[in-house]
Design a protein around this motif. Structure first.
Motif, PDB file in Angstrom:
ATOM      1  N   ALA A 112      -3.750  -4.071 -11.195  1.00 48.38           N
ATOM      2  CA  ALA A 112      -3.781  -5.521 -11.406  1.00 48.38           C
ATOM      3  C   ALA A 112      -4.744  -6.207 -10.441  1.00 48.38           C
ATOM      4  O   ALA A 112      -5.531  -7.065 -10.833  1.00 48.38           O
ATOM      5  CB  ALA A 112      -2.378  -6.108 -11.279  1.00 48.38           C
ATOM      6  N   VAL A 113      -4.685  -5.824  -9.161  1.00 47.35           N
ATOM      7  CA  VAL A 113      -5.555  -6.479  -8.182  1.00 47.35           C
ATOM      8  C   VAL A 113      -7.015  -6.082  -8.400  1.00 47.35           C
ATOM      9  O   VAL A 113      -7.927  -6.892  -8.197  1.00 47.35           O
ATOM     10  CB  VAL A 113      -5.088  -6.197  -6.737  1.00 47.35           C
ATOM     11  CG1 VAL A 113      -5.301  -4.745  -6.345  1.00 47.35           C
ATOM     12  CG2 VAL A 113      -5.794  -7.129  -5.754  1.00 47.35           C
ATOM     13  N   LYS A 114      -7.252  -4.869  -8.844  1.00 43.48           N
ATOM     14  CA  LYS A 114      -8.627  -4.455  -9.152  1.00 43.48           C
ATOM     15  C   LYS A 114      -9.201  -5.309 -10.267  1.00 43.48           C
ATOM     16  O   LYS A 114     -10.345  -5.791 -10.184  1.00 43.48           O
ATOM     17  CB  LYS A 114      -8.654  -2.980  -9.573  1.00 43.48           C
ATOM     18  CG  LYS A 114      -8.841  -1.994  -8.432  1.00 43.48           C
ATOM     19  CD  LYS A 114      -9.033  -0.582  -8.976  1.00 43.48           C
ATOM     20  CE  LYS A 114      -9.387   0.385  -7.867  1.00 43.48           C
ATOM     21  NZ  LYS A 114      -9.574   1.762  -8.383  1.00 43.48           N
ATOM     22  N   ALA A 115      -8.408  -5.508 -11.308  1.00 46.00           N
ATOM     23  CA  ALA A 115      -8.882  -6.289 -12.439  1.00 46.00           C
ATOM     24  C   ALA A 115      -9.100  -7.745 -12.048  1.00 46.00           C
ATOM     25  O   ALA A 115     -10.107  -8.358 -12.414  1.00 46.00           O
ATOM     26  CB  ALA A 115      -7.882  -6.188 -13.596  1.00 46.00           C
ATOM     27  N   ALA A 116      -8.150  -8.313 -11.288  1.00 44.65           N
ATOM     28  CA  ALA A 116      -8.262  -9.720 -10.897  1.00 44.65           C
ATOM     29  C   ALA A 116      -9.446  -9.932  -9.952  1.00 44.65           C
ATOM     30  O   ALA A 116     -10.195 -10.903 -10.085  1.00 44.65           O
ATOM     31  CB  ALA A 116      -6.967 -10.187 -10.248  1.00 44.65           C
ATOM     32  N   ALA A 117      -9.614  -9.030  -8.996  1.00 43.94           N
ATOM     33  CA  ALA A 117     -10.733  -9.155  -8.047  1.00 43.94           C
ATOM     34  C   ALA A 117     -12.066  -8.979  -8.750  1.00 43.94           C
ATOM     35  O   ALA A 117     -13.037  -9.690  -8.460  1.00 43.94           O
ATOM     36  CB  ALA A 117     -10.581  -8.122  -6.931  1.00 43.94           C
TER      37      ALA A 117
END
Length: 507
Positions: A112-117
């Motif tokens: 999730a954080v990879k996609a959001a970043a």
């Protein structure tokens, strides 16, 4: 020096060999912890992080959280700490709203954080257990002002999107100082917890209280009742912290740990929700330590009131104001109510947040002179003991996690087959409150609770997803057409609603 990381720096100078942190079989002295923080400071500087930057932190309770968090503060940057169960849309909102310039994630929950970043074109550092190094040289701490932002904690009311409570360096150190005085903590303290450090309770009330005293912090993840008791015995903990569901789970845990094994345990502190006196007394009978609870908000750095061992414990009271804090109960005209009458709880003192990030109107609405208006309804007796009796907000506290119905309702209304929705809290023996969704399907549509829960699970953190679903032809409304949640029979919803199987991610 106002930098909140100075607590670790000071103890590393005065007692470098004293234990500061324990996770499993690993341990760090204050000198070793400072050197790891220094290493992370250099790493973050090399990634372009400096004073004034806001860094999204999506990291669970771990040594790496402690190190990265302190490194951010040490550089004069601001840590935006959020739940590791957050979905990509939730993280994207935090990144945009906080104007983050960088993100830190965890290898077990990195998608999730990879996609959001990536969508926000932010740099990203994915941490893993044991990834931190040690520095030979110790850099200077950033020379910050006491009211400079140190942490941004997102919280929400019943309207609008979550808003960030800006906590300052002085807020954090004042929280630690208040609990140190109230609980008579010393450098011999060995505090243990399985609380999430991204939450204000674990992060401020526990971690900063421990490091203000110069004690050692023992961490456990994930929470397991028997494992926490075993850690308490093995680490000879003098103090433990948790939410009511944790104490109840430990009380009923299958374990060989006895009161004799916990002979060093003198303090057990509870927060997040009111703790029934009988649970506290039963824990003391089984394990020899009385559980004391208190009250605080993200907006007050997790500190406001606390029960103390040298005072009579009053059932369901959250105790008296901590040192340096003031508590009052106000009527609708913002005047103090007589002793024993109910009104809105207001708090003043050095732990009160600076502001809501980029929300001057919300900040103004939450203030009345020097008072922070909590939105909670309470009463005080002649001794100054406080009871929280209701909430003006529709906040649901599920197992110590705050869930705001409006946020869940907004997602429900995006479902193509839902006409109307109301999210409420219903009594739950284990969690204190459970989340229930009462929904009206669109004409001709068919809703399956299990499928609806799965759909919500893709859009909300697991702890926000309702576990109870009740389908109705129409929701009760007032004359203006507003849905009247108070007209919903919570007991009926709890007993007749459908309950899909529990998720393994449920906190």
């Amino acid at each position: 020096m106002h930098n909140a990381a100075q607590l670790v720096w000071g103890h590393a100078d005065s007692g470098p060999e004293r234990l500061a942190l324990r996770v499993g079989d690993e341990s760090w002295s204050f000198d070793e912890l400072r050197r790891s923080i220094a290493w992370a400071m250099v790493e973050l500087e090399g990634r372009g992080i400096g004073r004034g930057d806001r860094v999204l932190v999506v990291v669970p309770t771990s040594a790496e959280f402690v190190i990265a968090y302190h490194a951010i503060l040490a550089l004069g940057a601001t840590a935006v700490t959020v739940n590791t169960l957050c979905t990509e849309p939730e993280l994207a909102y935090f990144i945009e709203d906080a104007e983050c310039s960088y993100a830190i994630g965890w290898d077990e929950t990195e998608d999730a954080v990879k996609a959001a970043a990536s969508a926000a074109r932010l740099g990203l550092w994915i941490l893993s257990a044991g990834c931190m190094g040690t520095a030979d040289e110790i850099p200077e701490l950033a020379d910050v002002a006491g009211d400079d932002a140190s942490v941004l904690l997102y919280t929400s009311g019943t309207t609008g999107r979550p808003k960030g409570a800006v906590l300052t360096h002085d807020n954090l150190t004042s929280c630690g100082a208040a609990f140190n005085e109230a609980l008579d903590l010393s450098s011999d303290e060995r505090m243990g917890t399985a609380l999430p450090l991204f939450h204000v309770f674990g992060q401020a009330a526990v971690m900063f209280s421990t490091y203000h005293a110069g004690g050692c912090l023992s961490l456990l993840r994930p929470f397991d009742a028997a494992a926490l008791l075993e850690m308490a015995a093995e680490h000879r903990l003098t103090a433990m912290s948790g939410v009511p569901t944790m104490w109840n789970a430990m009380l009923h845990a299958e374990t060989d740990v006895t009161a004799d094994d916990l002979a060093d345990l003198r303090l057990a502190s509870s927060g997040g929700a009111a703790l029934p006196l009988e649970v506290a007394l039963a824990f003391e009978r089984r394990f020899g330590a009385m559980v004391l609870d208190g009250y605080g908000l993200s907006e007050t750095t997790g500190a406001a009131t606390f029960n103390q061992a040298d005072r009579p414990r009053k059932d369901m009271s959250v105790g008296r104001a901590l040192p340096g804090m003031e508590i009052t109960v106000l009527d609708e005209a913002r005047e103090p109510v007589p002793v024993g009458e109910t009104g809105e709880v207001a708090i003043a003192g050095p732990v009160v947040m600076r502001e809501y990030w980029n929300r001057p109107d919300a900040t103004s609405d939450a203030r009345h002179g020097r008072w922070l208006l909590t939105g909670d309804i309470g009463r005080m007796d002649e001794d100054g003991d406080l009871w929280i009796v209701d909430r003006k907000k529709d906040l649901v506290i599920r197992g110590g996690y705050n869930v705001y119905p409006r946020e869940v309702e907004e997602v429900l209304y995006a479902h193509p087959d839902i006409l109307e929705a109301a999210v409420i809290g219903v009594p739950d023996e284990h969690l204190g409150e459970e989340i229930a969704a009462v929904v009206t399907p669109r004409p001709g549509a068919t809703l399956d609770p299990a499928e609806l829960r799965g759909w919500l699970g893709e859009r909300l953190a697991a702890y926000k997803v309702p576990r109870i679903y009740k389908l109705v032809e129409e929701l009760p409304k007032g004359a203006t057409g507003k849905i009247l949640k108070r007209a919903l029979n919570r007991s009926e919803v709890s007993t007749t609603g459908a309950r899909p199987a529990r998720s393994s991610k449920t906190p």
